[in-house]
Design a protein around this motif. Structure first.
Motif, PDB file in Angstrom:
ATOM      1  N   ALA A 183      -1.033   4.861   6.138  1.00  0.00           N
ATOM      2  CA  ALA A 183      -0.872   3.671   5.296  1.00  0.00           C
ATOM      3  C   ALA A 183      -2.138   3.438   4.475  1.00  0.00           C
ATOM      4  CB  ALA A 183      -0.574   2.456   6.163  1.00  0.00           C
ATOM      5  N   GLY A 184      -1.934   3.111   3.214  1.00  0.00           N
ATOM      6  CA  GLY A 184      -3.057   2.926   2.302  1.00  0.00           C
ATOM      7  C   GLY A 184      -3.428   4.183   1.529  1.00  0.00           C
ATOM      8  N   SER A 225       1.647   4.101  10.223  1.00  0.00           N
ATOM      9  CA  SER A 225       0.916   2.823  10.262  1.00  0.00           C
ATOM     10  C   SER A 225      -0.374   2.944  11.041  1.00  0.00           C
ATOM     11  CB  SER A 225       1.798   1.743  10.876  1.00  0.00           C
ATOM     12  OG  SER A 225       2.215   2.131  12.160  1.00  0.00           O
ATOM     13  N   SER A 276      -1.593   3.276  -2.407  1.00  0.00           N
ATOM     14  CA  SER A 276      -1.455   2.145  -1.478  1.00  0.00           C
ATOM     15  C   SER A 276      -0.131   2.222  -0.725  1.00  0.00           C
ATOM     16  CB  SER A 276      -1.559   0.817  -2.247  1.00  0.00           C
ATOM     17  OG  SER A 276      -2.782   0.727  -2.939  1.00  0.00           O
ATOM     18  N   ARG A 320       1.717  -0.026  -7.728  1.00  0.00           N
ATOM     19  CA  ARG A 320       1.306   0.989  -6.748  1.00  0.00           C
ATOM     20  C   ARG A 320       1.732   2.393  -7.168  1.00  0.00           C
ATOM     21  NH1 ARG A 320       3.345   1.011  -1.707  1.00  0.00           N
ATOM     22  NH2 ARG A 320       5.354   0.102  -2.314  1.00  0.00           N
ATOM     23  N   SER A 366       9.181  -3.538  -5.714  1.00  0.00           N
ATOM     24  CA  SER A 366       8.300  -3.324  -4.560  1.00  0.00           C
ATOM     25  C   SER A 366       7.245  -2.243  -4.811  1.00  0.00           C
ATOM     26  CB  SER A 366       9.117  -2.966  -3.326  1.00  0.00           C
ATOM     27  OG  SER A 366       9.682  -1.678  -3.443  1.00  0.00           O
ATOM     28  N   LYS A 408       2.785   2.327   1.982  1.00  0.00           N
ATOM     29  CA  LYS A 408       3.107   1.489   3.133  1.00  0.00           C
ATOM     30  C   LYS A 408       4.129   2.202   4.007  1.00  0.00           C
ATOM     31  CE  LYS A 408       2.687  -2.606   0.165  1.00  0.00           C
ATOM     32  NZ  LYS A 408       3.389  -3.813  -0.354  1.00  0.00           N
ATOM     33  N   PRO A 409       4.206   1.869   5.278  1.00  0.00           N
ATOM     34  CA  PRO A 409       5.217   2.498   6.149  1.00  0.00           C
ATOM     35  C   PRO A 409       6.636   2.333   5.598  1.00  0.00           C
ATOM     36  CG  PRO A 409       3.584   1.392   7.479  1.00  0.00           C
ATOM     37  CD  PRO A 409       3.272   1.038   6.062  1.00  0.00           C
ATOM     38  N   GLU A 410       6.905   1.244   4.935  1.00  0.00           N
ATOM     39  CA  GLU A 410       8.254   1.031   4.394  1.00  0.00           C
ATOM     40  C   GLU A 410       8.557   1.919   3.189  1.00  0.00           C
ATOM     41  OE1 GLU A 410       5.918  -1.306   5.037  1.00  0.00           O
ATOM     42  OE2 GLU A 410       5.947  -2.903   3.504  1.00  0.00           O
ATOM     43  N   ASP A 411       7.576   2.672   2.704  1.00  0.00           N
ATOM     44  CA  ASP A 411       7.828   3.655   1.655  1.00  0.00           C
ATOM     45  C   ASP A 411       8.356   4.969   2.227  1.00  0.00           C
ATOM     46  OD1 ASP A 411       4.812   2.513   0.089  1.00  0.00           O
ATOM     47  OD2 ASP A 411       6.882   2.042  -0.525  1.00  0.00           O
TER      48      ASP A 411
END
Length: 125
Positions: free
Chosen positions: A14-15, A125, A85, A67, A63, A87-90
């Protein structure tokens, strides 16, 4: 028949960042809209970002705004998706798509004529 070959997926924390590429077999993409979609397990395929090849106009799903950046490479007949950037939801399988003879970026899968095989993006994450 246009062939789309994706590359660049993988595992990232993440990130972090990843860059996806999609090479098209078509000689000229002037009348095409190109897009990236993604599909997470158990979910429907959703629009991420699109670009009109001739004008360079872009459109993003909310969303990912700020990014992700979609761009085209005229020399390589390729479309890229720079993802920052993350995220786990990506996490999802990302698909490249092409729509011929259009000057509109559509967000529905039904608006696209050709699809790549998909590339996995996993964000831990």
């Amino acid at each position: 028949q246009v062939q789309l070959i994706e590359s660049g997926g993988g595992l990232v924390q993440a990130g972090g960042s990843l860059r996806l590429s999609c090479a098209a077999s078509e000689r000229t993409l002037d009348n095409y809209a190109m897009a990236w979609f993604r599909q997470a397990p158990g979910k429907e395929r959703e629009f991420v970002a699109g670009i009109l090849w001739s004008s360079g106009e872009t459109y993003y799903e909310d969303s990912v705004k700020g990014r992700f950046t979609i761009s085209r490479d005229n020399a390589k007949n390729a479309v890229n998706l720079q993802m920052n950037s993350l995220k786990p939801e990506d996490t999802a399988v990302y698909y490249c798509a092409a729509a011929r003879r259009t000057w509109v970026i559509r967000v529905s899968t039904r608006g696209y004529d050709f699809w790549g095989q998909g590339t996995q993006v996993t964000v831990s994450s």
